[in-house]
Write a protein that holds these residues in place. Sequence first.
Motif, PDB file in Angstrom:
ATOM      1  N   PRO A 128       0.802  -1.230   0.000  1.00 41.24           N
ATOM      2  CA  PRO A 128       0.000   0.000   0.000  1.00 41.24           C
ATOM      3  C   PRO A 128       0.834   1.280   0.000  1.00 41.24           C
ATOM      4  O   PRO A 128       0.359   2.320  -0.457  1.00 41.24           O
ATOM      5  CB  PRO A 128      -0.815  -0.104   1.293  1.00 41.24           C
ATOM      6  CG  PRO A 128      -0.827  -1.544   1.646  1.00 41.24           C
ATOM      7  CD  PRO A 128       0.463  -2.106   1.132  1.00 41.24           C
ATOM      8  N   ARG A 153      -0.086   5.669  -3.544  1.00 45.18           N
ATOM      9  CA  ARG A 153      -0.232   7.103  -3.827  1.00 45.18           C
ATOM     10  C   ARG A 153       0.621   7.532  -5.021  1.00 45.18           C
ATOM     11  O   ARG A 153       0.339   8.548  -5.648  1.00 45.18           O
ATOM     12  CB  ARG A 153       0.097   7.927  -2.594  1.00 45.18           C
ATOM     13  CG  ARG A 153      -0.983   7.708  -1.521  1.00 45.18           C
ATOM     14  CD  ARG A 153      -0.822   8.583  -0.335  1.00 45.18           C
ATOM     15  NE  ARG A 153      -1.144   9.950  -0.729  1.00 45.18           N
ATOM     16  CZ  ARG A 153      -0.901  10.996   0.020  1.00 45.18           C
ATOM     17  NH1 ARG A 153      -0.334  10.849   1.193  1.00 45.18           N
ATOM     18  NH2 ARG A 153      -1.221  12.205  -0.383  1.00 45.18           N
ATOM     19  N   VAL A 212      -5.996   8.713  -4.249  1.00 45.92           N
ATOM     20  CA  VAL A 212      -5.805   8.238  -2.876  1.00 45.92           C
ATOM     21  C   VAL A 212      -5.258   9.393  -2.042  1.00 45.92           C
ATOM     22  O   VAL A 212      -4.191   9.925  -2.325  1.00 45.92           O
ATOM     23  CB  VAL A 212      -4.851   7.026  -2.819  1.00 45.92           C
ATOM     24  CG1 VAL A 212      -4.544   6.649  -1.379  1.00 45.92           C
ATOM     25  CG2 VAL A 212      -5.451   5.847  -3.561  1.00 45.92           C
ATOM     26  N   ILE A 259      -3.301   6.364   2.936  1.00 42.91           N
ATOM     27  CA  ILE A 259      -3.341   4.904   2.914  1.00 42.91           C
ATOM     28  C   ILE A 259      -2.275   4.362   3.859  1.00 42.91           C
ATOM     29  O   ILE A 259      -1.185   4.933   3.948  1.00 42.91           O
ATOM     30  CB  ILE A 259      -3.149   4.353   1.478  1.00 42.91           C
ATOM     31  CG1 ILE A 259      -3.439   2.854   1.418  1.00 42.91           C
ATOM     32  CG2 ILE A 259      -1.787   4.700   0.932  1.00 42.91           C
ATOM     33  CD1 ILE A 259      -3.664   2.318   0.008  1.00 42.91           C
ATOM     34  N   GLN A 310      -7.661   3.231   3.897  1.00 40.82           N
ATOM     35  CA  GLN A 310      -7.448   4.215   2.841  1.00 40.82           C
ATOM     36  C   GLN A 310      -8.607   5.198   2.813  1.00 40.82           C
ATOM     37  O   GLN A 310      -9.738   4.866   3.151  1.00 40.82           O
ATOM     38  CB  GLN A 310      -7.218   3.570   1.475  1.00 40.82           C
ATOM     39  CG  GLN A 310      -8.398   2.878   0.877  1.00 40.82           C
ATOM     40  CD  GLN A 310      -8.120   2.379  -0.544  1.00 40.82           C
ATOM     41  OE1 GLN A 310      -7.147   2.737  -1.186  1.00 40.82           O
ATOM     42  NE2 GLN A 310      -8.985   1.533  -1.038  1.00 40.82           N
TER      43      GLN A 310
END
Length: 143
Positions: free
Chosen positions: A24, A28, A34, A37, A51
């Motif tokens: 994760p 971005r 996003v 996250i 997120q």
Amino acid sequence: MPHAERTIVVNRPAEEVFAFFADPANDRSWRPHVKEISAEGPAGPGSRVHQVVEGPGGRGIAADIEVTAYEPPSRYAFQVVAGPARPRGEFRFAPSGTGTAVSFSLAAEFGGWKKLLMSRPVQASMDGEMAGLDRAKALLEGR
């Protein structure tokens, strides 16, 4: 029902490509909508990722996920468990020439009023996710 799928070929080994998409911390860099996250523990089936994604008018919408499959280097799948839309998604990775084919799919099911109100914006969001694969490919290939 909203649904999107796309396959790209990344000129990198499957292990590296899987690691990029399953982390994760990389999201971005290739998913511009996003806002925040973070993983909530080590990756694996049942693990969660918090997120917040950009919604209408730029406001943040919770869209936490639960990992449903974590099979390096071939498969990573998830289910959104927070927010108004709760699609399921899957990445599949397979050798392709000297690189790795990445197949990404998203699908959501709605009924009643949600189907009427949310299908179009959710489809647009899914289409944006598919477009983000080009950015991920460029990052992985060092362009």
